[in-house]
Design a protein around this motif. Structure first.
Motif: not given
Length: 182
Positions: A42-62, A73-77
């Protein structure tokens, strides 16, 4: 509680040996969003999503790269450090405090490791779709490459003291912020 998967998709987490039928050695193996607990679906509501490490410089760069190339703007985060991130990691049987993989949900399927990168590149379209060719690398090579970078990402690229906070226009695409508003 871990997601129920078909027995052919399971790998003994102690050995991390590839399943003989799938040849895959990383967990979870493209679990379906429909297998997640109903409250999480229900929380995801059929949305495409990227979950990333917000403290990681590489992940935040991605993440920043995706915000530039995802013109539709297909992805939510969501930050892996958020309640939603922790709930997803828990539901998928991944450690909720060790973010060695991004989670990417596309068209109702979860992807981890290098497969998550390939799924994201396929989803954003050309010319970036060409980078999804990494999905054809042999599984042992993909696992080796991904793990080498993931386990050393803070040493190689650095670490933020706190999760990166994006500009307001991009912040609206964070679904973990939706949870805070409700």
């Amino acid at each position: 509680m871990p997601v129920a998967r078909r027995s052919s998709d399971l790998v003994d987490p102690q050995s991390q040996a590839p399943d003989r039928r799938t040849g895959r050695g990383d967990l979870p193996l493209n679990a379906l969003v429909s297998d997640l607990p109903q409250a999480l679906q229900t929380r995801l509501a059929n949305r495409d999503l990227i979950v990333f490490d917000g403290e990681c410089v590489l992940c935040s760069g991605f993440f920043r790269f995706i915000t530039r190339v995802d013109r539709a703007e297909r992805f939510r985060f969501a930050h892996a450090q958020s309640d939603l991130g922790a709930d997803l990691y828990n539901a998928l049987g991944l450690p909720p405090d060790d973010f060695e993989t991004n989670l990417i949900l596309v068209n109702g399927v979860t992807y981890t490791h290098l497969d998550s990168f390939a799924a994201a590149m396929r989803a954003v379209g050309w010319p970036w779709r060409a980078l999804s060719i990494v999905r054809f690398l042999p599984r042992p090579l993909k696992t080796f490459l991904y793990n080498r970078i993931a386990r050393n990402r803070y040493a190689l690229f650095g670490r933020y003291e706190t999760c990166m906070i994006p500009e307001p226009g991009v912040m609206a695409r964070f679904i973990d912020r939706d949870d805070e508003a409700t």
